[in-house]
Scaffold this active site. Structure first.
Site, PDB file in Angstrom:
ATOM      1  N   LYS A  51       0.852  -1.210   0.000  1.00 22.85           N
ATOM      2  CA  LYS A  51       0.000   0.000   0.000  1.00 22.85           C
ATOM      3  C   LYS A  51       0.879   1.248   0.000  1.00 22.85           C
ATOM      4  O   LYS A  51       2.052   1.212   0.398  1.00 22.85           O
ATOM      5  CB  LYS A  51      -0.930   0.048   1.223  1.00 22.85           C
ATOM      6  CG  LYS A  51      -0.253   0.045   2.611  1.00 22.85           C
ATOM      7  CD  LYS A  51       0.108   1.396   3.163  1.00 22.85           C
ATOM      8  CE  LYS A  51       0.755   1.302   4.546  1.00 22.85           C
ATOM      9  NZ  LYS A  51       1.657   2.376   4.881  1.00 22.85           N
ATOM     10  N   PRO A  99       9.688  -4.528   0.077  1.00 24.47           N
ATOM     11  CA  PRO A  99      10.767  -4.285   1.040  1.00 24.47           C
ATOM     12  C   PRO A  99      10.217  -4.179   2.470  1.00 24.47           C
ATOM     13  O   PRO A  99       9.143  -3.603   2.669  1.00 24.47           O
ATOM     14  CB  PRO A  99      11.351  -2.930   0.615  1.00 24.47           C
ATOM     15  CG  PRO A  99      10.811  -2.646  -0.728  1.00 24.47           C
ATOM     16  CD  PRO A  99       9.567  -3.462  -0.923  1.00 24.47           C
ATOM     17  N   GLY A 116      10.184  -2.852   6.398  1.00 26.53           N
ATOM     18  CA  GLY A 116      10.554  -1.590   7.070  1.00 26.53           C
ATOM     19  C   GLY A 116      10.503  -0.409   6.137  1.00 26.53           C
ATOM     20  O   GLY A 116      11.185   0.590   6.336  1.00 26.53           O
ATOM     21  N   GLY A 157       7.448   1.112   4.916  1.00 26.96           N
ATOM     22  CA  GLY A 157       6.206   1.888   4.895  1.00 26.96           C
ATOM     23  C   GLY A 157       5.205   1.412   3.855  1.00 26.96           C
ATOM     24  O   GLY A 157       4.193   2.056   3.612  1.00 26.96           O
ATOM     25  N   GLY A 194       3.762  -1.628   4.037  1.00 22.78           N
ATOM     26  CA  GLY A 194       2.786  -2.488   4.708  1.00 22.78           C
ATOM     27  C   GLY A 194       2.924  -3.970   4.401  1.00 22.78           C
ATOM     28  O   GLY A 194       1.959  -4.720   4.602  1.00 22.78           O
ATOM     29  N   GLY A 195       4.071  -4.416   3.917  1.00 18.81           N
ATOM     30  CA  GLY A 195       4.228  -5.820   3.521  1.00 18.81           C
ATOM     31  C   GLY A 195       3.870  -6.815   4.624  1.00 18.81           C
ATOM     32  O   GLY A 195       3.060  -7.715   4.409  1.00 18.81           O
ATOM     33  N   SER A 206       2.093  -6.388   7.264  1.00 13.00           N
ATOM     34  CA  SER A 206       0.667  -6.277   7.613  1.00 13.00           C
ATOM     35  C   SER A 206      -0.184  -6.979   6.560  1.00 13.00           C
ATOM     36  O   SER A 206      -1.158  -7.664   6.889  1.00 13.00           O
ATOM     37  CB  SER A 206       0.256  -4.800   7.689  1.00 13.00           C
ATOM     38  OG  SER A 206       1.018  -4.121   8.644  1.00 13.00           O
ATOM     39  N   ASP A 243      -2.148  -1.310  10.670  1.00 16.84           N
ATOM     40  CA  ASP A 243      -2.493  -1.333   9.243  1.00 16.84           C
ATOM     41  C   ASP A 243      -3.132  -2.653   8.812  1.00 16.84           C
ATOM     42  O   ASP A 243      -3.621  -2.765   7.685  1.00 16.84           O
ATOM     43  CB  ASP A 243      -1.224  -1.149   8.381  1.00 16.84           C
ATOM     44  CG  ASP A 243      -0.633   0.240   8.495  1.00 16.84           C
ATOM     45  OD1 ASP A 243      -1.286   1.123   9.093  1.00 16.84           O
ATOM     46  OD2 ASP A 243       0.479   0.447   7.984  1.00 16.84           O
TER      47      ASP A 243
END
Ligand code: C5P
Length: 273
Positions: free
Chosen positions: A11, A93, A95, A97, A99-100, A102, A133
């Site tokens: 996201k 990737p 860390g 941002g 949302g992987g 999550s 998230d």
């Protein structure tokens, strides 16, 4: 044995404003989440005798892993041990941002919820317990997030936009990014008005207004702390003329927004909306 492959989308935050710190230690936020077609792949093989996890990045099977947390929480809810082989192929990737972690957890929760007929409310509660998230990723698409990110409304999925991504190669810890924001009492009240205007601008393809209204409160403090991210941001802006260039979430990934399919990754719609 029936093998299932779940696609777990990344996201970006098209808008992210942070309010005051609450009594529970979380900050109130106002955000627009948008899923894009960059996916982790989670391969599930049910019908095995014991559970097993492997990942192409060597991710450990312990409480630092969102999939582990989701799996254990469902086992606890059902009151029994499950047997499932899980293989994670990471493309998002960590860390960054995007949302992987999550998204991976949400995909597993959806699957386990459907397989074991668990009520939506229980799955939602488990999602909240894993991260702010995760509830968004249970559905994906375009969503307005308030509360700590788990109070969601779905204004209708935005279509016909895409992004280029740039991962500056460093991880930004979410608690650190929140700590960098400074004094909580100085933070403004959150109001939906700007978000509504921004969503209208997206629908009406008012690209100038999108550029004006899109924002991320983390950019200033995170750029100040990590100049390498600011340099990557400036480079990305110089590379191609975009509608706007932003950082997503608490960083460090940057995205440039484009109309149509000019960017590398397209907006994707929700799974059941
Ligand atoms: O929920 P999540 O695991 O993403 O949160 C990680 C940390 O980020 C929290 O423990 C908290 O320090 C901070 N956070 C916050 N306000 C939010 C979301 C996260 O302060 N809305």
């Amino acid at each position: 044995m029936v093998e299932v492959t779940l696609k777990c989308p990344a996201k970006v935050n098209l808008f992210l404003q942070v309010g005051r710190k609450r009594e529970d230690g979380y900050h109130g936020i106002l955000t627009i989440f948008q899923t894009i077609d960059l996916y982790d792949e989670l391969i599930l093989r049910p019908g095995v005798s014991t559970s097993f996890f492997k990942s192409d990045t060597g991710l450990a099977w312990n409480s630092s892993n969102t999939l582990y947390k989701a799996f254990k929480a469902v086992e606890k809810h059902l009151g029994k041990e499950l047997a499932l082989e899980m293989e994670l192929k990471k493309k998002i990737p960590t860390g960054g941002g995007l949302g992987g972690g999550s998204s991976d957890a949400a995909a597993l929760l959806r699957y386990l919820g459907e397989t074991f007929h668990i009520e939506r409310e229980a799955i939602f509660e488990i999602a909240c317990s894993i991260g702010s998230d995760v509830p968004f990723f249970l559905r994906g698409g375009t969503a307005i997030g308030t509360g700590r990110g788990e109070v969601l409304t779905f204004p209708g999925d935005l279509k016909g936009y895409s992004v280029d991504l740039c991962f500056p190669g460093i991880e930004v810890s979410t608690p650190l990014a929140y700590a960098l924001l400074g004094r909580s009492s100085d933070r403004q009240e959150l109001s939906n008005k700007e978000v509504e205007k921004l969503l209208s601008a997206f629908r009406e393809r008012d690209l100038v207004l999108i550029g004006k209204l899109s924002k991320n409160d983390f950019e200033e403090p995170v750029f100040a702390k990590f100049p390498v991210i600011e340099r990557a941001y400036n480079k990305l802006r110089e590379k191609r003329k975009a509608i706007v260039t932003r950082m997503t979430g608490s960083g460090s990934t940057l995205f440039s927004l484009f109309e149509g399919m000019d960017g590398e990754y397209n907006f994707v719609t929700s799974t059941d909306g």
